[in-house]
Design a protein around this motif. Structure first.
Motif, PDB file in Angstrom:
ATOM      1  N   ASN A   1       0.822  -1.207   0.000  1.00 10.22           N
ATOM      2  CA  ASN A   1       0.000   0.000   0.000  1.00 10.22           C
ATOM      3  C   ASN A   1       0.858   1.259   0.000  1.00 10.22           C
ATOM      4  O   ASN A   1       1.963   1.268   0.559  1.00 10.22           O
ATOM      5  CB  ASN A   1      -0.931   0.019   1.225  1.00 10.22           C
TER       6      ASN A   1
ATOM      7  N   HIS B   1       6.060  -0.713  -2.559  1.00  9.14           N
ATOM      8  CA  HIS B   1       5.561  -0.036  -3.767  1.00  9.14           C
ATOM      9  C   HIS B   1       5.591   1.473  -3.619  1.00  9.14           C
ATOM     10  O   HIS B   1       4.902   2.178  -4.361  1.00  9.14           O
ATOM     11  CB  HIS B   1       4.121  -0.497  -4.066  1.00  9.14           C
TER      12      HIS B   1
ATOM     13  N   PRO C   1     -13.772  -9.478   7.167  1.00 12.27           N
ATOM     14  CA  PRO C   1     -13.165  -8.149   7.086  1.00 12.27           C
ATOM     15  C   PRO C   1     -11.945  -8.055   8.008  1.00 12.27           C
ATOM     16  O   PRO C   1     -11.959  -8.594   9.119  1.00 12.27           O
ATOM     17  CB  PRO C   1     -14.277  -7.208   7.525  1.00 12.27           C
TER      18      PRO C   1
HETATM   19  C1  BV8 Z   1       8.519  -6.073 -11.090  1.00  8.73           C
HETATM   20  C2  BV8 Z   1       1.550   1.208  -7.700  1.00  8.73           C
HETATM   21  C3  BV8 Z   1      10.575  -6.678 -11.998  1.00  8.73           C
HETATM   22  C4  BV8 Z   1       1.259   2.127  -6.612  1.00  8.73           C
HETATM   23  C5  BV8 Z   1       1.356  -1.162  -8.009  1.00  8.73           C
HETATM   24  C6  BV8 Z   1       6.493 -12.424 -12.224  1.00  8.73           C
HETATM   25  C7  BV8 Z   1       7.610 -11.999 -11.500  1.00  8.73           C
HETATM   26  C8  BV8 Z   1       7.934 -10.650 -11.421  1.00  8.73           C
HETATM   27  C9  BV8 Z   1       7.128  -9.688 -12.050  1.00  8.73           C
HETATM   28  C10 BV8 Z   1       6.032 -10.102 -12.776  1.00  8.73           C
HETATM   29  C11 BV8 Z   1       5.718 -11.454 -12.863  1.00  8.73           C
HETATM   30  N1  BV8 Z   1       4.601 -11.558 -13.625  1.00  8.73           N
HETATM   31  C12 BV8 Z   1       4.201 -10.326 -14.008  1.00  8.73           C
HETATM   32  C13 BV8 Z   1       5.054  -9.418 -13.514  1.00  8.73           C
HETATM   33  C14 BV8 Z   1       4.970  -7.969 -13.730  1.00  8.73           C
HETATM   34  C15 BV8 Z   1       4.090  -7.245 -12.717  1.00  8.73           C
HETATM   35  C16 BV8 Z   1       2.909  -8.041 -12.244  1.00  8.73           C
HETATM   36  O1  BV8 Z   1       2.937  -8.646 -11.179  1.00  8.73           O
HETATM   37  N2  BV8 Z   1       1.840  -8.006 -13.009  1.00  8.73           N
HETATM   38  C17 BV8 Z   1       0.622  -8.690 -12.590  1.00  8.73           C
HETATM   39  C18 BV8 Z   1      -0.576  -7.802 -12.875  1.00  8.73           C
HETATM   40  C19 BV8 Z   1       0.577 -10.021 -13.287  1.00  8.73           C
HETATM   41  N3  BV8 Z   1       4.875  -6.858 -11.569  1.00  8.73           N
HETATM   42  C20 BV8 Z   1       5.605  -5.727 -11.639  1.00  8.73           C
HETATM   43  O2  BV8 Z   1       5.696  -5.047 -12.651  1.00  8.73           O
HETATM   44  C21 BV8 Z   1       6.371  -5.335 -10.394  1.00  8.73           C
HETATM   45  N4  BV8 Z   1       7.716  -5.076 -10.772  1.00  8.73           N
HETATM   46  O3  BV8 Z   1       8.206  -7.216 -11.001  1.00  8.73           O
HETATM   47  O4  BV8 Z   1       9.726  -5.649 -11.530  1.00  8.73           O
HETATM   48  C22 BV8 Z   1      11.784  -6.044 -12.455  1.00  8.73           C
HETATM   49  C23 BV8 Z   1      12.906  -6.821 -12.562  1.00  8.73           C
HETATM   50  C24 BV8 Z   1      14.058  -6.236 -12.982  1.00  8.73           C
HETATM   51  C25 BV8 Z   1      14.074  -4.890 -13.323  1.00  8.73           C
HETATM   52  C26 BV8 Z   1      12.936  -4.122 -13.225  1.00  8.73           C
HETATM   53  C27 BV8 Z   1      11.772  -4.699 -12.802  1.00  8.73           C
HETATM   54  C28 BV8 Z   1       5.837  -4.041  -9.786  1.00  8.73           C
HETATM   55  C29 BV8 Z   1       4.481  -4.263  -9.207  1.00  8.73           C
HETATM   56  C30 BV8 Z   1       4.016  -2.986  -8.490  1.00  8.73           C
HETATM   57  C31 BV8 Z   1       3.057  -2.275  -9.361  1.00  8.73           C
HETATM   58  N5  BV8 Z   1       2.485  -1.138  -8.626  1.00  8.73           N
HETATM   59  N6  BV8 Z   1       0.871  -0.067  -7.477  1.00  8.73           N
HETATM   60  C32 BV8 Z   1      -0.208   2.301  -6.526  1.00  8.73           C
HETATM   61  O5  BV8 Z   1      -0.772   2.876  -7.464  1.00  8.73           O
HETATM   62  O6  BV8 Z   1      -0.771   1.871  -5.514  1.00  8.73           O
HETATM   63  S1  BV8 Z   1       0.521  -2.621  -7.885  1.00  8.73           S
HETATM   64  C33 BV8 Z   1      -0.945  -2.470  -7.055  1.00  8.73           C
HETATM   65  O7  BV8 Z   1      -1.383  -3.810  -6.839  1.00  8.73           O
HETATM   66  C34 BV8 Z   1      -0.857  -1.873  -5.674  1.00  8.73           C
HETATM   67  O8  BV8 Z   1       0.461  -1.638  -5.243  1.00  8.73           O
HETATM   68  C35 BV8 Z   1      -1.481  -2.961  -4.819  1.00  8.73           C
HETATM   69  O9  BV8 Z   1      -1.098  -2.932  -3.516  1.00  8.73           O
HETATM   70  C36 BV8 Z   1      -1.013  -4.137  -5.540  1.00  8.73           C
HETATM   71  C37 BV8 Z   1      -1.574  -5.453  -5.162  1.00  8.73           C
HETATM   72  O10 BV8 Z   1      -2.966  -5.340  -5.116  1.00  8.73           O
HETATM   73  P1  BV8 Z   1      -3.673  -5.708  -3.734  1.00  8.73           P
HETATM   74  O11 BV8 Z   1      -3.063  -4.874  -2.680  1.00  8.73           O
HETATM   75  O12 BV8 Z   1      -3.642  -7.173  -3.557  1.00  8.73           O
HETATM   76  O13 BV8 Z   1      -5.138  -5.172  -3.978  1.00  8.73           O
HETATM   77  P2  BV8 Z   1      -6.306  -5.928  -4.749  1.00  8.73           P
HETATM   78  O14 BV8 Z   1      -7.385  -4.919  -4.997  1.00  8.73           O
HETATM   79  O15 BV8 Z   1      -5.736  -6.697  -5.893  1.00  8.73           O
HETATM   80  O16 BV8 Z   1      -6.838  -6.995  -3.680  1.00  8.73           O
HETATM   81  C38 BV8 Z   1      -7.450  -6.540  -2.484  1.00  8.73           C
HETATM   82  C39 BV8 Z   1      -7.733  -7.780  -1.648  1.00  8.73           C
HETATM   83  O17 BV8 Z   1      -8.272  -7.352  -0.408  1.00  8.73           O
HETATM   84  C40 BV8 Z   1      -8.756  -8.705  -2.287  1.00  8.73           C
HETATM   85  O18 BV8 Z   1      -8.296 -10.040  -2.198  1.00  8.73           O
HETATM   86  C41 BV8 Z   1     -10.002  -8.519  -1.403  1.00  8.73           C
HETATM   87  O19 BV8 Z   1     -10.718  -9.736  -1.249  1.00  8.73           O
HETATM   88  C42 BV8 Z   1      -9.412  -8.106  -0.091  1.00  8.73           C
HETATM   89  N7  BV8 Z   1     -10.282  -7.248   0.703  1.00  8.73           N
HETATM   90  C43 BV8 Z   1     -11.140  -6.281   0.272  1.00  8.73           C
HETATM   91  N8  BV8 Z   1     -11.753  -5.721   1.340  1.00  8.73           N
HETATM   92  C44 BV8 Z   1     -11.233  -6.317   2.450  1.00  8.73           C
HETATM   93  C45 BV8 Z   1     -10.310  -7.288   2.051  1.00  8.73           C
HETATM   94  N9  BV8 Z   1      -9.642  -8.062   2.920  1.00  8.73           N
HETATM   95  C46 BV8 Z   1      -9.898  -7.870   4.244  1.00  8.73           C
HETATM   96  N10 BV8 Z   1     -10.779  -6.955   4.698  1.00  8.73           N
HETATM   97  C47 BV8 Z   1     -11.468  -6.162   3.851  1.00  8.73           C
HETATM   98  N11 BV8 Z   1     -12.340  -5.263   4.332  1.00  8.73           N
END
Ligand code: BV8
Length: 225
Positions: A89, A106, A215
């Motif tokens: 976050n 991040h 939650p």
């Molecule tokens: C990188 C920016 C490498 C800031 C974000 C394999 C290996 C390595 C990389 C990759 C790979 N495959 C693909 C990749 C590339 C990519 C990636 O992962 N893509 C995905 C989409 C497939 N990863 C990257 O690019 C990362 N960099 O790997 O670099 C590298 C190597 C060498 C040289 C250079 C680079 C960078 C990733 C970061 C991207 N930036 N955010 C911002 O705007 O916030 S990501 C974004 O998603 C946020 O940071 C966020 O935190 C993150 C994850 O999301 P979640 O936090 O999980 O949120 P989400 O909505 O998805 O889920 C919420 C959950 O909460 C749900 O499950 C829900 O049920 C639950 N929930 C809801 N309400 C509640 C609750 N739980 C409890 N109580 C509640 N009330």
């Protein structure tokens, strides 16, 4: 010496009123990731990206920590030096809830970064296009957040903590973004007990020893006690 490593995602801040990314109506249903959370998107339209982060910075500034943030801070106080919080976050709610030494892998909305010289400073409430860097004066200011395709921060430190983990908890994350989504496998390799605390099963729930659904303001305080 126990080492409890905790990974949090947007779900832990949901009950503080901050949007998650992939839930119904989440941030990624309002904006294309390519447009607002990649370096290419920033080059293409910096005004759109600053607008996206200015809105989230303003919302985060109004948000208050919830019982889940406060419970993790209590756990850190109860186990001094043994509880590491790694968050995906970019809000400051862990710190506002009393947590210390939070690792923001991040980045954070509170900081600005110069894309030219790497200087970091406290971000103004509203960042504008072409804002000059206070260190090199070049108009290269951007939010200090990690976009897709960029290397998350402090990864070596995080992997060192995972190598020593006796407990690993993933809280409020969908397990879809790497490398964070693979931390549970590092923890398993270290022999840690693993638990997922989430509203519903994440993509990686089957990797965990235990999962508690509900939650975060209910599951986290119950888990901490
Ligand atoms: C990188 C920016 C490498 C800031 C974000 C394999 C290996 C390595 C990389 C990759 C790979 N495959 C693909 C990749 C590339 C990519 C990636 O992962 N893509 C995905 C989409 C497939 N990863 C990257 O690019 C990362 N960099 O790997 O670099 C590298 C190597 C060498 C040289 C250079 C680079 C960078 C990733 C970061 C991207 N930036 N955010 C911002 O705007 O916030 S990501 C974004 O998603 C946020 O940071 C966020 O935190 C993150 C994850 O999301 P979640 O936090 O999980 O949120 P989400 O909505 O998805 O889920 C919420 C959950 O909460 C749900 O499950 C829900 O049920 C639950 N929930 C809801 N309400 C509640 C609750 N739980 C409890 N109580 C509640 N009330």
């Amino acid at each position: 010496m126990e080492k409890i490593v905790i990974l949090t995602g947007a779900g832990i801040s949901a009950e503080s009123g901050l949007g998650t990314f992939r839930d119904e109506g989440g941030l990624w249903s309002q904006h294309r990731i390519e447009d607002v959370a990649t370096p290419e998107g920033f080059v293409r339209n910096p005004g759109l990206v600053h607008g996206f982060y200015n809105a989230r910075r303003a919302q985060a500034a109004r948000a208050r920590p919830n019982a889940a943030h406060r419970a993790l801070a209590r756990l850190q106080r109860d186990w001094p030096g043994e509880v590491v919080i790694v968050t995906q976050n970019v809000d400051g709610l862990h710190e506002a809830g009393g947590a210390e030494a939070v690792i923001h892998m991040h980045g954070t909305l509170a900081r600005a970064l110069c894309g030219a010289c790497g200087h970091r400073w406290d971000a103004p409430e509203e960042m504008a296009v072409g804002e000059p860097c206070p260190a090199c004066d070049r108009p290269a200011a951007r939010p200090d957040v990690v976009w897709f395709g960029e290397m998350p921060y402090r990864m070596d430190e995080i992997y060192d903590h995972l190598a020593e983990a006796s407990v690993f908890a993933a809280i409020g994350t969908s397990g879809q973004v790497y490398p964070a989504a693979a931390f549970v496998h590092e923890a398993i390799a270290s022999g840690a007990r693993t638990v997922e605390l989430n509203l519903e099963p994440s993509m990686s729930v089957s990797s965990f020893d235990e999962a508690r659904f509900g939650p975060a303001t209910e599951t986290v305080p119950a888990w901490v006690t």
